[in-house]
Design a protein around this motif. Sequence first.
Motif, PDB file in Angstrom:
ATOM      1  N   GLY A  52      -8.169  -2.814 -17.337  1.00 55.23           N
ATOM      2  CA  GLY A  52      -7.058  -1.876 -17.318  1.00 55.23           C
ATOM      3  C   GLY A  52      -7.316  -0.493 -17.841  1.00 55.23           C
ATOM      4  O   GLY A  52      -6.380   0.166 -18.282  1.00 55.23           O
ATOM      5  N   ASP A  53      -8.534  -0.017 -17.783  1.00 51.71           N
ATOM      6  CA  ASP A  53      -8.693   1.408 -18.012  1.00 51.71           C
ATOM      7  C   ASP A  53      -8.272   2.151 -16.762  1.00 51.71           C
ATOM      8  O   ASP A  53      -8.431   3.368 -16.648  1.00 51.71           O
ATOM      9  N   ILE A  54      -7.725   1.363 -15.815  1.00 46.35           N
ATOM     10  CA  ILE A  54      -7.000   1.981 -14.717  1.00 46.35           C
ATOM     11  C   ILE A  54      -5.877   2.828 -15.309  1.00 46.35           C
ATOM     12  O   ILE A  54      -5.551   3.899 -14.802  1.00 46.35           O
ATOM     13  N   VAL A  55      -5.331   2.321 -16.373  1.00 50.73           N
ATOM     14  CA  VAL A  55      -4.243   3.039 -17.034  1.00 50.73           C
ATOM     15  C   VAL A  55      -4.679   4.441 -17.437  1.00 50.73           C
ATOM     16  O   VAL A  55      -3.926   5.409 -17.300  1.00 50.73           O
ATOM     17  N   ASP A  56      -5.938   4.541 -17.901  1.00 48.52           N
ATOM     18  CA  ASP A  56      -6.411   5.854 -18.331  1.00 48.52           C
ATOM     19  C   ASP A  56      -6.549   6.828 -17.179  1.00 48.52           C
ATOM     20  O   ASP A  56      -6.502   8.037 -17.373  1.00 48.52           O
ATOM     21  N   GLU A  57      -6.727   6.281 -15.997  1.00 46.00           N
ATOM     22  CA  GLU A  57      -6.970   7.152 -14.852  1.00 46.00           C
ATOM     23  C   GLU A  57      -5.684   7.631 -14.207  1.00 46.00           C
ATOM     24  O   GLU A  57      -5.675   8.597 -13.463  1.00 46.00           O
ATOM     25  N   LEU A  58      -4.616   6.933 -14.468  1.00 44.07           N
ATOM     26  CA  LEU A  58      -3.362   7.296 -13.813  1.00 44.07           C
ATOM     27  C   LEU A  58      -2.412   7.929 -14.821  1.00 44.07           C
ATOM     28  O   LEU A  58      -2.415   7.583 -15.992  1.00 44.07           O
ATOM     29  N   PRO A  59      -1.587   8.845 -14.351  1.00 48.98           N
ATOM     30  CA  PRO A  59      -0.638   9.517 -15.236  1.00 48.98           C
ATOM     31  C   PRO A  59       0.626   8.699 -15.398  1.00 48.98           C
ATOM     32  O   PRO A  59       1.730   9.212 -15.273  1.00 48.98           O
ATOM     33  N   LEU A  60       0.463   7.428 -15.674  1.00 47.50           N
ATOM     34  CA  LEU A  60       1.624   6.547 -15.740  1.00 47.50           C
ATOM     35  C   LEU A  60       1.533   5.694 -16.999  1.00 47.50           C
ATOM     36  O   LEU A  60       0.450   5.476 -17.534  1.00 47.50           O
ATOM     37  N   VAL A  68       0.832  -1.202   0.000  1.00 48.10           N
ATOM     38  CA  VAL A  68       0.000   0.000   0.000  1.00 48.10           C
ATOM     39  C   VAL A  68       0.870   1.256   0.000  1.00 48.10           C
ATOM     40  O   VAL A  68       0.386   2.348  -0.283  1.00 48.10           O
ATOM     41  N   GLY A  69       2.143   1.083   0.267  1.00 51.77           N
ATOM     42  CA  GLY A  69       3.035   2.215   0.490  1.00 51.77           C
ATOM     43  C   GLY A  69       3.483   2.948  -0.749  1.00 51.77           C
ATOM     44  O   GLY A  69       4.656   3.328  -0.841  1.00 51.77           O
ATOM     45  N   HIS A  70       2.594   3.148  -1.667  1.00 52.35           N
ATOM     46  CA  HIS A  70       2.925   3.944  -2.851  1.00 52.35           C
ATOM     47  C   HIS A  70       1.662   4.630  -3.344  1.00 52.35           C
ATOM     48  O   HIS A  70       0.632   3.972  -3.486  1.00 52.35           O
ATOM     49  N   PRO A  71       1.759   5.923  -3.594  1.00 52.12           N
ATOM     50  CA  PRO A  71       0.552   6.673  -3.954  1.00 52.12           C
ATOM     51  C   PRO A  71      -0.211   6.069  -5.121  1.00 52.12           C
ATOM     52  O   PRO A  71      -1.451   5.988  -5.084  1.00 52.12           O
ATOM     53  N   ALA A  72       0.490   5.623  -6.127  1.00 50.04           N
ATOM     54  CA  ALA A  72      -0.210   5.069  -7.288  1.00 50.04           C
ATOM     55  C   ALA A  72      -1.014   3.837  -6.890  1.00 50.04           C
ATOM     56  O   ALA A  72      -2.128   3.624  -7.375  1.00 50.04           O
ATOM     57  N   ARG A  73      -0.443   3.051  -5.995  1.00 55.92           N
ATOM     58  CA  ARG A  73      -1.156   1.830  -5.611  1.00 55.92           C
ATOM     59  C   ARG A  73      -2.356   2.162  -4.736  1.00 55.92           C
ATOM     60  O   ARG A  73      -3.396   1.495  -4.810  1.00 55.92           O
ATOM     61  N   VAL A  74      -2.231   3.184  -3.916  1.00 61.43           N
ATOM     62  CA  VAL A  74      -3.401   3.621  -3.153  1.00 61.43           C
ATOM     63  C   VAL A  74      -4.496   4.066  -4.104  1.00 61.43           C
ATOM     64  O   VAL A  74      -5.666   3.699  -3.945  1.00 61.43           O
ATOM     65  N   GLN A  75      -4.113   4.800  -5.123  1.00 67.82           N
ATOM     66  CA  GLN A  75      -5.109   5.248  -6.093  1.00 67.82           C
ATOM     67  C   GLN A  75      -5.789   4.077  -6.764  1.00 67.82           C
ATOM     68  O   GLN A  75      -6.999   4.087  -6.986  1.00 67.82           O
ATOM     69  N   VAL A 126       1.824   0.785 -14.712  1.00 64.22           N
ATOM     70  CA  VAL A 126       0.595   0.396 -14.024  1.00 64.22           C
ATOM     71  C   VAL A 126       0.538  -1.114 -13.876  1.00 64.22           C
ATOM     72  O   VAL A 126       0.152  -1.636 -12.825  1.00 64.22           O
ATOM     73  N   SER A 127       0.943  -1.806 -14.916  1.00 64.82           N
ATOM     74  CA  SER A 127       0.939  -3.261 -14.855  1.00 64.82           C
ATOM     75  C   SER A 127       1.842  -3.751 -13.718  1.00 64.82           C
ATOM     76  O   SER A 127       1.500  -4.697 -13.004  1.00 64.82           O
ATOM     77  N   GLN A 128       2.956  -3.084 -13.561  1.00 62.11           N
ATOM     78  CA  GLN A 128       3.863  -3.435 -12.469  1.00 62.11           C
ATOM     79  C   GLN A 128       3.193  -3.250 -11.109  1.00 62.11           C
ATOM     80  O   GLN A 128       3.281  -4.116 -10.240  1.00 62.11           O
ATOM     81  N   HIS A 129       2.539  -2.106 -10.951  1.00 58.90           N
ATOM     82  CA  HIS A 129       1.875  -1.846  -9.670  1.00 58.90           C
ATOM     83  C   HIS A 129       0.782  -2.872  -9.411  1.00 58.90           C
ATOM     84  O   HIS A 129       0.613  -3.340  -8.285  1.00 58.90           O
ATOM     85  N   LEU A 130       0.064  -3.221 -10.452  1.00 58.97           N
ATOM     86  CA  LEU A 130      -0.973  -4.233 -10.282  1.00 58.97           C
ATOM     87  C   LEU A 130      -0.363  -5.557  -9.862  1.00 58.97           C
ATOM     88  O   LEU A 130      -0.920  -6.289  -9.042  1.00 58.97           O
ATOM     89  N   LYS A 131       0.791  -5.836 -10.402  1.00 57.45           N
ATOM     90  CA  LYS A 131       1.456  -7.082 -10.034  1.00 57.45           C
ATOM     91  C   LYS A 131       1.818  -7.084  -8.550  1.00 57.45           C
ATOM     92  O   LYS A 131       1.636  -8.084  -7.849  1.00 57.45           O
ATOM     93  N   VAL A 132       2.314  -5.953  -8.079  1.00 59.51           N
ATOM     94  CA  VAL A 132       2.661  -5.846  -6.660  1.00 59.51           C
ATOM     95  C   VAL A 132       1.436  -6.084  -5.797  1.00 59.51           C
ATOM     96  O   VAL A 132       1.472  -6.848  -4.816  1.00 59.51           O
ATOM     97  N   LEU A 133       0.344  -5.437  -6.166  1.00 59.63           N
ATOM     98  CA  LEU A 133      -0.880  -5.589  -5.383  1.00 59.63           C
ATOM     99  C   LEU A 133      -1.387  -7.028  -5.438  1.00 59.63           C
ATOM    100  O   LEU A 133      -1.911  -7.554  -4.454  1.00 59.63           O
ATOM    101  N   LYS A 134      -1.225  -7.644  -6.582  1.00 56.79           N
ATOM    102  CA  LYS A 134      -1.693  -9.012  -6.740  1.00 56.79           C
ATOM    103  C   LYS A 134      -0.837  -9.950  -5.898  1.00 56.79           C
ATOM    104  O   LYS A 134      -1.349 -10.833  -5.210  1.00 56.79           O
ATOM    105  N   GLU A 135       0.458  -9.714  -5.916  1.00 54.98           N
ATOM    106  CA  GLU A 135       1.340 -10.588  -5.135  1.00 54.98           C
ATOM    107  C   GLU A 135       1.111 -10.428  -3.640  1.00 54.98           C
ATOM    108  O   GLU A 135       1.336 -11.351  -2.865  1.00 54.98           O
ATOM    109  N   ALA A 136       0.679  -9.233  -3.268  1.00 51.86           N
ATOM    110  CA  ALA A 136       0.366  -9.025  -1.848  1.00 51.86           C
ATOM    111  C   ALA A 136      -0.997  -9.616  -1.504  1.00 51.86           C
ATOM    112  O   ALA A 136      -1.355  -9.671  -0.326  1.00 51.86           O
ATOM    113  N   GLY A 137      -1.738 -10.015  -2.511  1.00 54.54           N
ATOM    114  CA  GLY A 137      -3.039 -10.627  -2.267  1.00 54.54           C
ATOM    115  C   GLY A 137      -4.173  -9.634  -2.138  1.00 54.54           C
ATOM    116  O   GLY A 137      -5.297 -10.015  -1.836  1.00 54.54           O
ATOM    117  N   LEU A 138      -3.881  -8.362  -2.363  1.00 55.06           N
ATOM    118  CA  LEU A 138      -4.905  -7.345  -2.154  1.00 55.06           C
ATOM    119  C   LEU A 138      -5.849  -7.239  -3.339  1.00 55.06           C
ATOM    120  O   LEU A 138      -6.921  -6.640  -3.233  1.00 55.06           O
TER     121      LEU A 138
END
Lengths: 112, 112
Positions: free
Chosen positions: B58-66, B37-44, B71-83
Amino acid sequence: MKPGPDPCCPPALEARDLRPIEGPEADDELASLAKAVGHPARVQILRLLARRTACICGDIVDELPLAQSTVSQHLKVLKEAGLVRGDVDGPRVCYCLEPRALRRLKALVGGL
Amino acid sequence: MKPGPDPCCPPALEARDLRPIEGPEADDELASLAKAVGHPARVQILRLLARRTACICGDIVDELPLAQSTVSQHLKVLKEAGLVRGDVDGPRVCYCLEPRALRRLKALVGGL
DNA sequence: GGGTCGTATCGGTACTTGGCGATGAAGCCC
DNA sequence: GGGCTTCATCGCCAAGTACCGATACGACCC
């Protein structure tokens, strides 16, 4: 002039509850708080400070399997995140939880 | 064989509440969840998934300035954390929150 | 089959983090 | 004062993270 032997941890000062629980600022705030908690050693430190009701000084070092300098670094991270406060008490430093920040963290996480 | 068009997010499967809220394992668990959770993009991203009640792709991509790859990387982190969970839905992937993990995080933070 | 769309992964670069020992600075006590 | 304790800070190094563009993969549609 200190009136008594009163070790540390005076009543908390600022009021930082009341701030919004959503929005870009809240996102950043949550991220930085979570980041500070995002390390096992720092979680242990927080738990330690919570257990010994009030504050203790750096015998945190004795409880963790880490070098003194490393523990100091972790304490710095927690302090910069506002989760912990360190009051100088003579030659030693007395760390204690910052309950407001902890409440804030709980509120922000609860808002997810 | 899928019976219907039912997009994704079947009922959650495991029961991972009930585990202790303190102790070394809980410390590590809290640390790794908090780290995710410790990253602003992931909180978003988490907020986004919570807002659109169910899952979106993945229209999450459209919402973030990244960039998409980021974004795919951040999603991977969240997925690996089980969130977060990602279910493949034809050519696209449908992400949604994993409520149990979120509850677990809240419980662990609450236990501080 | 050949596009095309949506994601994941790879490679690379810049930066941050976590760990340590060694060194410093500040406060006590004798 | 000198010496001791307690903590912070300073290199230093290895490892991890964040970001991107480019590329590869898989599923659809024509």
